[in-house]
Design an enzyme around this catalytic site. Structure first.
Site, PDB file in Angstrom:
ATOM      1  N   TYR A  18       0.818  -1.219   0.000  1.00 45.41           N
ATOM      2  CA  TYR A  18       0.000   0.000   0.000  1.00 45.41           C
ATOM      3  C   TYR A  18       0.846   1.260   0.000  1.00 45.41           C
ATOM      4  O   TYR A  18       0.564   2.202   0.750  1.00 45.41           O
ATOM      5  CB  TYR A  18      -0.912   0.031   1.243  1.00 45.41           C
ATOM      6  CG  TYR A  18      -1.743  -1.209   1.453  1.00 45.41           C
ATOM      7  CD1 TYR A  18      -2.633  -1.631   0.478  1.00 45.41           C
ATOM      8  CD2 TYR A  18      -1.647  -1.941   2.626  1.00 45.41           C
ATOM      9  CE1 TYR A  18      -3.405  -2.771   0.673  1.00 45.41           C
ATOM     10  CE2 TYR A  18      -2.424  -3.080   2.825  1.00 45.41           C
ATOM     11  CZ  TYR A  18      -3.298  -3.479   1.840  1.00 45.41           C
ATOM     12  OH  TYR A  18      -4.062  -4.594   2.035  1.00 45.41           O
ATOM     13  N   TYR A 146     -14.326  -4.804   3.779  1.00 47.29           N
ATOM     14  CA  TYR A 146     -12.993  -5.180   3.284  1.00 47.29           C
ATOM     15  C   TYR A 146     -12.804  -6.667   3.535  1.00 47.29           C
ATOM     16  O   TYR A 146     -12.981  -7.141   4.673  1.00 47.29           O
ATOM     17  CB  TYR A 146     -11.879  -4.386   3.982  1.00 47.29           C
ATOM     18  CG  TYR A 146     -10.510  -4.887   3.576  1.00 47.29           C
ATOM     19  CD1 TYR A 146      -9.941  -4.503   2.355  1.00 47.29           C
ATOM     20  CD2 TYR A 146      -9.807  -5.785   4.364  1.00 47.29           C
ATOM     21  CE1 TYR A 146      -8.718  -4.992   1.957  1.00 47.29           C
ATOM     22  CE2 TYR A 146      -8.577  -6.282   3.973  1.00 47.29           C
ATOM     23  CZ  TYR A 146      -8.032  -5.879   2.773  1.00 47.29           C
ATOM     24  OH  TYR A 146      -6.826  -6.383   2.367  1.00 47.29           O
ATOM     25  N   ASP A 240     -16.961 -12.712   8.206  1.00 47.88           N
ATOM     26  CA  ASP A 240     -15.516 -12.540   8.098  1.00 47.88           C
ATOM     27  C   ASP A 240     -15.037 -11.962   9.433  1.00 47.88           C
ATOM     28  O   ASP A 240     -15.141 -10.759   9.675  1.00 47.88           O
ATOM     29  CB  ASP A 240     -15.201 -11.602   6.922  1.00 47.88           C
ATOM     30  CG  ASP A 240     -13.708 -11.357   6.757  1.00 47.88           C
ATOM     31  OD1 ASP A 240     -12.938 -11.715   7.672  1.00 47.88           O
ATOM     32  OD2 ASP A 240     -13.317 -10.794   5.724  1.00 47.88           O
ATOM     33  N   LYS A 269      -6.123 -12.950  11.398  1.00 51.43           N
ATOM     34  CA  LYS A 269      -5.205 -12.003  12.035  1.00 51.43           C
ATOM     35  C   LYS A 269      -4.629 -12.408  13.412  1.00 51.43           C
ATOM     36  O   LYS A 269      -3.440 -12.607  13.535  1.00 51.43           O
ATOM     37  CB  LYS A 269      -5.869 -10.638  12.124  1.00 51.43           C
ATOM     38  CG  LYS A 269      -6.079 -10.048  10.709  1.00 51.43           C
ATOM     39  CD  LYS A 269      -5.865  -8.580  10.656  1.00 51.43           C
ATOM     40  CE  LYS A 269      -5.602  -8.083   9.248  1.00 51.43           C
ATOM     41  NZ  LYS A 269      -6.766  -8.080   8.357  1.00 51.43           N
TER      42      LYS A 269
HETATM   43  C1  LIG Z   1      -7.040  -8.301   7.000  1.00 50.21           C
HETATM   44  C2  LIG Z   1      -8.363  -8.765   6.569  1.00 50.21           C
HETATM   45  C3  LIG Z   1      -8.514  -9.633   5.478  1.00 50.21           C
HETATM   46  C4  LIG Z   1      -7.357 -10.075   4.614  1.00 50.21           C
HETATM   47  O1  LIG Z   1      -6.414 -10.812   5.323  1.00 50.21           O
HETATM   48  P1  LIG Z   1      -4.941 -10.970   4.728  1.00 50.21           P
HETATM   49  O2  LIG Z   1      -4.273 -11.903   5.675  1.00 50.21           O
HETATM   50  O3  LIG Z   1      -4.340  -9.619   4.721  1.00 50.21           O
HETATM   51  O4  LIG Z   1      -5.075 -11.548   3.357  1.00 50.21           O
HETATM   52  C5  LIG Z   1      -9.791 -10.047   5.161  1.00 50.21           C
HETATM   53  N1  LIG Z   1     -10.866  -9.655   5.882  1.00 50.21           N
HETATM   54  C6  LIG Z   1     -10.746  -8.842   6.929  1.00 50.21           C
HETATM   55  C7  LIG Z   1     -11.970  -8.463   7.711  1.00 50.21           C
HETATM   56  C8  LIG Z   1      -9.499  -8.350   7.307  1.00 50.21           C
HETATM   57  O5  LIG Z   1      -9.391  -7.503   8.337  1.00 50.21           O
END
Ligand SMILES: *Cc1c(COP(=O)(O)O)cnc(C)c1O
Length: 425
Positions: A18, A146, A240, A269
């Site tokens: 980024y 996202y 997610d 994460k």
């Molecule tokens: C960070 C994130 C992703 C993507 O994860 P990466 O490990 O960076 O590919 C997808 N969804 C959410 C909600 C995120 O915070």
């Protein structure tokens, strides 16, 4: 400033995330981490307000995770999961299902959040294809969402404010509607589903807080609306929880606060406590059963080379130990209370539009866009690692941060933002 030789030699060869590499200033050079501190080559140390993109929930270098990785390293760093299994992956799968409850029953491991979302979408579509419903191939996402940076997940990000607008013409044409927060939005979603619901494989949402889309928080009732609409139209619901999972919102998983259950959930994460890359897509029994067949073409054809990596699974198991033995959720609540108080004065500042807190997330939204590079530099000069994006300055510290460091982070945000005026740019 004296640069380490690895910086001088290596920086011309790295491509950073980024970043406009032409104009981005050379980043701080990190040599060590510990607790909530990031130590730099020049001897300075930064108080970490971000927990390395929301991963380091126990702080850096927790000895219990370090020991688990060391032990696993001696025994077996990695073995392919194609045709073989091992203790760390199976134990982690079992523990995740138990923790999630809600009938979540099967875990598919990957190595990044984006790929775990890809797998969730693949599962959701094939769930329908395997039952002959080949028209169900659309996914409904939400504005300000996202879900990752790969092609499949870019298609699920906010098409307007997201980072991927340039690729729109080559992405699968999914739809992103406003979250059903008020009556009009709910009515619009209802109407849209009435027209298009039969083409939908799934809806995907970040429960309680849309992270990278601007730390936008919503009421648990929104998730209940989505569950009800999903059931009404026979659509799968994907949560997610890559950002929200593992205590960040004050409960182990965000969906617990809404008392509704997804059909598929994605985790990443904080899964390994911020140490090694790992992600998981977890499915309920009925999802898995749609793949259970004598027909080989009904199998889920996916398999990342490093899936279920033993080191990463050992780290994740150790991280779950810490959630069992240390008071992480209480700490998240304490952070929440402290942030509510310490960020409140920011709302008096002319440049601030909104201050909001949920769990161990504090966000200060500015009323205009600002010089992000300058702002980031000011935070570093103040001895903090705070990395605003768009017009949002936020804190997602490790859940183990001490009260003094947390107070310093909050007062630094106030003091730095106080140097900005409200003028439109
Ligand atoms: C960070 C994130 C992703 C993507 O994860 P990466 O490990 O960076 O590919 C997808 N969804 C959410 C909600 C995120 O915070």
């Amino acid at each position: 400033m004296n640069e380490p030789s690895w910086m001088t030699a290596g920086y011309p060869h790295i491509w950073l995330p980024y970043a406009q590499m032409k104009t981005v200033s050379a980043p701080p050079q990190v040599v060590r981490t510990r607790g909530s501190r990031i130590e730099l080559a020049d001897g300075r140390s930064l108080i970490d307000g971000v927990a390395s993109w929301w991963t380091a929930c126990h702080g850096y270098n927790h000895p219990h995770i370090a020991d688990a990785i060391r032990i696993q390293l001696e025994q077996m760093p990695h073995v392919m999961l194609g045709g073989l299994v091992h203790e760390q992956a199976l134990t982690l799968a079992h523990r995740l299902c138990k923790l999630l409850g809600a009938g979540m029953e099967r875990v598919f491991f990957t190595e990044s959040g984006s790929v775990s979302v890809e797998v969730a979408v693949k599962m959701a579509m094939q769930y329908w294809f395997n039952q002959g419903e080949v028209q169900r191939k659309q996914v409904l996402a939400f504005r300000h969402g996202y879900h990752g940076d790969t092609f499949g997940t870019m298609a699920l990000c906010d098409p307007e404010v997201g980072m991927h607008a340039a690729f729109r013409s080559v992405l699968p044409g999914h739809t992103a509607l406003p979250l059903p927060i008020d009556e009009d939005e709910t009515a619009a979603l209802r109407a849209w589903l009435q027209a298009h619901g039969s083409q939908l494989a799934a809806m995907i949402v970040e429960p309680l807080v849309q992270g990278a889309g601007g730390m936008r928080m919503h009421d648990p009732a929104v998730l209940r609306t989505l569950r009800q609409l999903a059931d009404q139209h026979g659509i799968l619901l994907i949560f997610d929880e890559i950002f929200t999972g593992f205590g960040r919102t004050g409960s182990m998983f965000a969906f617990e606060q809404a008392d509704v259950q997804p059909d598929i959930i994605t985790l990443s994460k904080a899964l390994t406590g911020g140490t090694l890359p790992l992600a998981a897509t977890v499915a309920k029994r009925h999802i898995f059963e749609a793949f259970w067949s004598d027909d080989p073409s009904h199998a889920l054809m996916h398999g990342p080379t490093f899936m279920g990596n033993a080191l990463a699974c050992a780290a994740a198991n150790a991280s779950l130990d810490l959630f069992e033995h240390e008071p992480r959720l209480r700490q998240a609540q304490e952070i929440s209370n402290a942030l509510r108080e310490s960020l409140a004065p920011c709302s008096e500042l002319p440049v601030v539009r909104d201050v909001r807190v949920l769990g161990a997330i504090g966000a200060v939204e500015l009323s205009r866009s600002v010089d992000l590079a300058a702002l980031r530099r000011q935070f570093i000069d103040a001895g903090t690692w705070i990395r605003p994006f768009g017009n949002v300055v936020y804190l997602t510290p490790s859940l183990t941060i001490n009260a003094q460091d947390l107070a310093y982070l909050a007062s630094t945000i106030h003091d730095v933002l106080a140097t900005l005026d409200a003028r439109d740019c």
